[in-house]
Motif scaffolding. Structure first.
Motif, PDB file in Angstrom:
ATOM      1  N   ILE A 113       0.835  -1.212   0.000  1.00  0.00           N
ATOM      2  CA  ILE A 113       0.000   0.000   0.000  1.00  0.00           C
ATOM      3  C   ILE A 113       0.867   1.258   0.000  1.00  0.00           C
ATOM      4  CG2 ILE A 113      -1.788   1.299   1.194  1.00  0.00           C
ATOM      5  CD1 ILE A 113      -2.532  -1.092   2.739  1.00  0.00           C
ATOM      6  N   ARG A 114       1.840   1.284   0.937  1.00  0.00           N
ATOM      7  CA  ARG A 114       2.655   2.506   1.128  1.00  0.00           C
ATOM      8  C   ARG A 114       4.125   2.137   1.297  1.00  0.00           C
ATOM      9  NH1 ARG A 114      -2.159   4.818   4.171  1.00  0.00           N
ATOM     10  NH2 ARG A 114      -2.127   2.904   5.371  1.00  0.00           N
ATOM     11  N   ARG A 115       4.977   3.080   0.941  1.00  0.00           N
ATOM     12  CA  ARG A 115       6.412   2.951   1.195  1.00  0.00           C
ATOM     13  C   ARG A 115       6.937   4.243   1.804  1.00  0.00           C
ATOM     14  NH1 ARG A 115       8.754  -1.522  -1.194  1.00  0.00           N
ATOM     15  NH2 ARG A 115       7.535  -2.513  -2.837  1.00  0.00           N
ATOM     16  N   TRP A 116       7.935   4.087   2.683  1.00  0.00           N
ATOM     17  CA  TRP A 116       8.625   5.232   3.290  1.00  0.00           C
ATOM     18  C   TRP A 116      10.121   5.043   3.079  1.00  0.00           C
ATOM     19  CZ3 TRP A 116       4.632   2.551   5.454  1.00  0.00           C
ATOM     20  CH2 TRP A 116       3.510   3.267   5.874  1.00  0.00           C
ATOM     21  N   ASP A 117      10.804   6.052   2.508  1.00  0.00           N
ATOM     22  CA  ASP A 117      12.243   5.905   2.365  1.00  0.00           C
ATOM     23  C   ASP A 117      12.930   6.211   3.692  1.00  0.00           C
ATOM     24  OD1 ASP A 117      12.497   8.681   2.564  1.00  0.00           O
ATOM     25  OD2 ASP A 117      12.644   8.975   0.399  1.00  0.00           O
ATOM     26  N   ALA A 118      14.245   5.935   3.733  1.00  0.00           N
ATOM     27  CA  ALA A 118      14.981   6.052   5.002  1.00  0.00           C
ATOM     28  C   ALA A 118      14.949   7.482   5.529  1.00  0.00           C
ATOM     29  CB  ALA A 118      16.418   5.579   4.797  1.00  0.00           C
ATOM     30  N   ALA A 119      15.028   8.469   4.626  1.00  0.00           N
ATOM     31  CA  ALA A 119      15.043   9.870   5.078  1.00  0.00           C
ATOM     32  C   ALA A 119      13.726  10.223   5.777  1.00  0.00           C
ATOM     33  CB  ALA A 119      15.285  10.792   3.883  1.00  0.00           C
ATOM     34  N   ASP A 135       2.097   7.775  11.036  1.00  0.00           N
ATOM     35  CA  ASP A 135       2.019   9.216  11.297  1.00  0.00           C
ATOM     36  C   ASP A 135       2.907  10.007  10.337  1.00  0.00           C
ATOM     37  OD1 ASP A 135       0.403   8.591  13.439  1.00  0.00           O
ATOM     38  OD2 ASP A 135       2.044   8.610  14.896  1.00  0.00           O
ATOM     39  N   VAL A 136       3.788   9.302   9.620  1.00  0.00           N
ATOM     40  CA  VAL A 136       4.718   9.963   8.696  1.00  0.00           C
ATOM     41  C   VAL A 136       4.125   9.907   7.288  1.00  0.00           C
ATOM     42  CG1 VAL A 136       7.048   9.889   7.713  1.00  0.00           C
ATOM     43  CG2 VAL A 136       6.667   9.201  10.096  1.00  0.00           C
ATOM     44  N   GLU A 137       4.230  11.028   6.566  1.00  0.00           N
ATOM     45  CA  GLU A 137       3.719  11.032   5.190  1.00  0.00           C
ATOM     46  C   GLU A 137       4.517  10.034   4.350  1.00  0.00           C
ATOM     47  OE1 GLU A 137       2.965  14.133   1.478  1.00  0.00           O
ATOM     48  OE2 GLU A 137       3.597  14.897   3.439  1.00  0.00           O
ATOM     49  N   ALA A 138       3.804   9.157   3.652  1.00  0.00           N
ATOM     50  CA  ALA A 138       4.473   8.119   2.867  1.00  0.00           C
ATOM     51  C   ALA A 138       5.227   8.733   1.694  1.00  0.00           C
ATOM     52  CB  ALA A 138       3.455   7.106   2.363  1.00  0.00           C
ATOM     53  N   THR A 139       6.344   8.117   1.336  1.00  0.00           N
ATOM     54  CA  THR A 139       7.108   8.562   0.172  1.00  0.00           C
ATOM     55  C   THR A 139       6.407   8.130  -1.106  1.00  0.00           C
ATOM     56  OG1 THR A 139       9.052   8.059   1.526  1.00  0.00           O
ATOM     57  CG2 THR A 139       9.439   8.579  -0.781  1.00  0.00           C
ATOM     58  N   HIS A 140       5.730   6.984  -1.037  1.00  0.00           N
ATOM     59  CA  HIS A 140       5.008   6.475  -2.208  1.00  0.00           C
ATOM     60  C   HIS A 140       3.725   5.785  -1.753  1.00  0.00           C
ATOM     61  CE1 HIS A 140       4.224   4.641  -6.092  1.00  0.00           C
ATOM     62  NE2 HIS A 140       4.037   3.497  -5.465  1.00  0.00           N
ATOM     63  N   ILE A 141       2.640   6.099  -2.432  1.00  0.00           N
ATOM     64  CA  ILE A 141       1.351   5.455  -2.142  1.00  0.00           C
ATOM     65  C   ILE A 141       0.890   4.741  -3.401  1.00  0.00           C
ATOM     66  CG2 ILE A 141      -1.088   5.896  -1.634  1.00  0.00           C
ATOM     67  CD1 ILE A 141      -0.216   8.194   0.147  1.00  0.00           C
ATOM     68  N   GLU A 142       0.381   3.530  -3.245  1.00  0.00           N
ATOM     69  CA  GLU A 142      -0.120   2.757  -4.372  1.00  0.00           C
ATOM     70  C   GLU A 142      -1.656   2.796  -4.359  1.00  0.00           C
ATOM     71  OE1 GLU A 142      -0.987   1.458  -7.322  1.00  0.00           O
ATOM     72  OE2 GLU A 142       1.135   0.892  -7.280  1.00  0.00           O
ATOM     73  N   PRO A 143      -2.279   3.701  -5.153  1.00  0.00           N
ATOM     74  CA  PRO A 143      -3.750   3.834  -5.113  1.00  0.00           C
ATOM     75  C   PRO A 143      -4.465   2.531  -5.459  1.00  0.00           C
ATOM     76  CG  PRO A 143      -2.739   5.462  -6.602  1.00  0.00           C
ATOM     77  CD  PRO A 143      -1.646   4.565  -6.139  1.00  0.00           C
ATOM     78  N   ARG A 144      -3.863   1.724  -6.354  1.00  0.00           N
ATOM     79  CA  ARG A 144      -4.540   0.486  -6.748  1.00  0.00           C
ATOM     80  C   ARG A 144      -4.689  -0.477  -5.564  1.00  0.00           C
ATOM     81  NH1 ARG A 144      -1.300  -1.992 -11.559  1.00  0.00           N
ATOM     82  NH2 ARG A 144       0.378  -1.626 -10.060  1.00  0.00           N
ATOM     83  N   ALA A 145      -3.789  -0.357  -4.572  1.00  0.00           N
ATOM     84  CA  ALA A 145      -3.876  -1.247  -3.411  1.00  0.00           C
ATOM     85  C   ALA A 145      -5.152  -0.969  -2.609  1.00  0.00           C
ATOM     86  CB  ALA A 145      -2.647  -1.061  -2.530  1.00  0.00           C
TER      87      ALA A 145
END
Length: 372
Positions: A113-119, A135-145
């Motif tokens: 669904i979501r990914r967060w990079d190390a930074a 609580d952290v804004e995701a670096t990438h969100i997969e809308p299809r998920a």
């Protein structure tokens, strides 16, 4: 697309998995031999031309005294989860499993669904108002998920509470991965934080050597693993489990499972198992002694395993489960703190889903599991 589903042979199942870029190690036919206490079945989905277009390993666990089963597809099935006609894939599976005596079905869609990079994770750790990864804004969100989740709910699939930590499911909902595709090994090394790079150098300077072991060294692995279990307060799996895993997985593919040791002055002080399916490589179990931690054997071993994965052409090095807690006082915080040093990314999967085929028995199982 019109689909039919039927039992397939192990050979068909394996050939299908081998035709893919990657699949979960829990969806290869040999995983059924690892889980010897479960009955198993390989399922195949066929399109109208008769071509095999999906596969799933089902593990059946029988209820005591009655011939009713929990049907479990760990990190599967391996199908087109983004297909708009997802119900055409899953409804035949439910009908088939019901015929096989299943009272409940559990599956784990391999959908992120979501990914967060190390930074982003590091920023979250430094923010006193942030307690969890969500609580952290995701670096990438997969809308299809999210669309997949909506379709599952509409079909009647249910999802239990995981308490937020991601460990409520049988398999972890949050994992940590180091992407390797389209990166040089130098880029991967540069992605490590200063502490990781310093620790790798410290291990090299101290003379830590990382070597591969074989079946005969599993007893030595078990010795280190049981030391780790006592230190970290978890119940270790027996030696026989790892011997069975080695035999089953490597009989299917001689490079499916590897064993590594980090050695200092002739003494094994850390060890790990690695699993490989296509371009996906997992660090699956780790162990270490209580002494000589100052020579950083675990960092040296991870770097060697990561380099080996890269040399094999892997697209991702998977460090498996983390908690979503970014609270330094949480006992699970150390997991993400260690893994984020690799410069990889955290990923949240859709989690595991249940379909009660017999509501009464499914409820009884829920109550039993909640009281364990």
């Amino acid at each position: 697309m019109s689909l039919t589903l039927r039992t397939i042979s192990r050979e068909q199942h394996l050939a299908y998995i081998q035709s893919l870029p990657a699949a979960s190690h829990m969806q290869v036919p040999a995983w059924a031999d690892v889980k010897a206490e479960w009955r198993s079945e390989s399922l195949g989905w066929f399109d109208k031309t008769g071509q095999l277009v999906g596969a799933g390993l089902v593990l059946y666990r029988q209820l005591p005294k009655i011939k009713r089963y929990l049907a479990y597809l760990p990190e599967g099935p391996v199908i087109n989860w983004y297909a708009p006609n997802l119900n055409d894939w899953l409804e035949p599976m439910l009908a088939h499993l019901k015929q096989q005596g299943a009272f409940s079905v559990k599956m784990g869609p391999p959908v992120v669904i979501r990914r967060w990079d190390a930074a982003a994770i590091k920023a979250g750790i430094q923010d006193p108002d942030v307690k969890r990864l969500r609580d952290v804004e995701a670096t990438h969100i997969e809308p299809r998920a999210f669309e997949v989740a909506d379709r599952l709910r509409k079909m009647g699939w249910q999802q239990g509470e995981d308490g937020g930590a991601g460990f409520g499911d049988v398999q972890p909902r949050y994992i940590f991965q180091v992407p390797l595709a389209n990166r040089s090994l130098e880029d991967v090394h540069k992605g490590f934080n200063q502490l990781w790079r310093r620790n790798i150098k410290k291990a090299e300077k101290a003379g830590v050597e990382v070597v591969q072991g074989g079946y005969g060294e599993l007893a030595e692995w078990q010795r280190l693993y049981e030391i780790t279990a006592e230190r970290d307060h978890f119940r270790p799996r027996p030696l026989g489990y790892f011997q069975r895993m080695w035999t089953a997985l490597n009989n299917e593919d001689p490079n499916r499972m590897r064993l590594y040791f980090a050695r200092h002055e002739g003494e094994n002080v850390a060890a790990a198992t690695m699993l490989i399916v296509g371009g996906h490589v997992w660090y699956s179990y780790g162990a270490s002694a209580n002494h000589k931690r100052e020579v950083r054997p675990s960092n040296a071993m991870q770097w060697r395993m990561l380099r080996d994965a890269y040399a094999m052409g892997a697209t991702v090095y998977d460090l498996r489960g983390i908690s979503d807690s970014l609270d330094e006082t949480d006992h699970l915080f150390g997991l993400i703190q260690f893994k984020v040093g690799t410069g990889g990314q955290a990923a949240e999967y859709l989690g595991e889903w249940d379909f009660p085929l017999n509501k009464l028995l499914h409820k009884a199982l829920d109550i039993y599991m909640s009281r364990r």
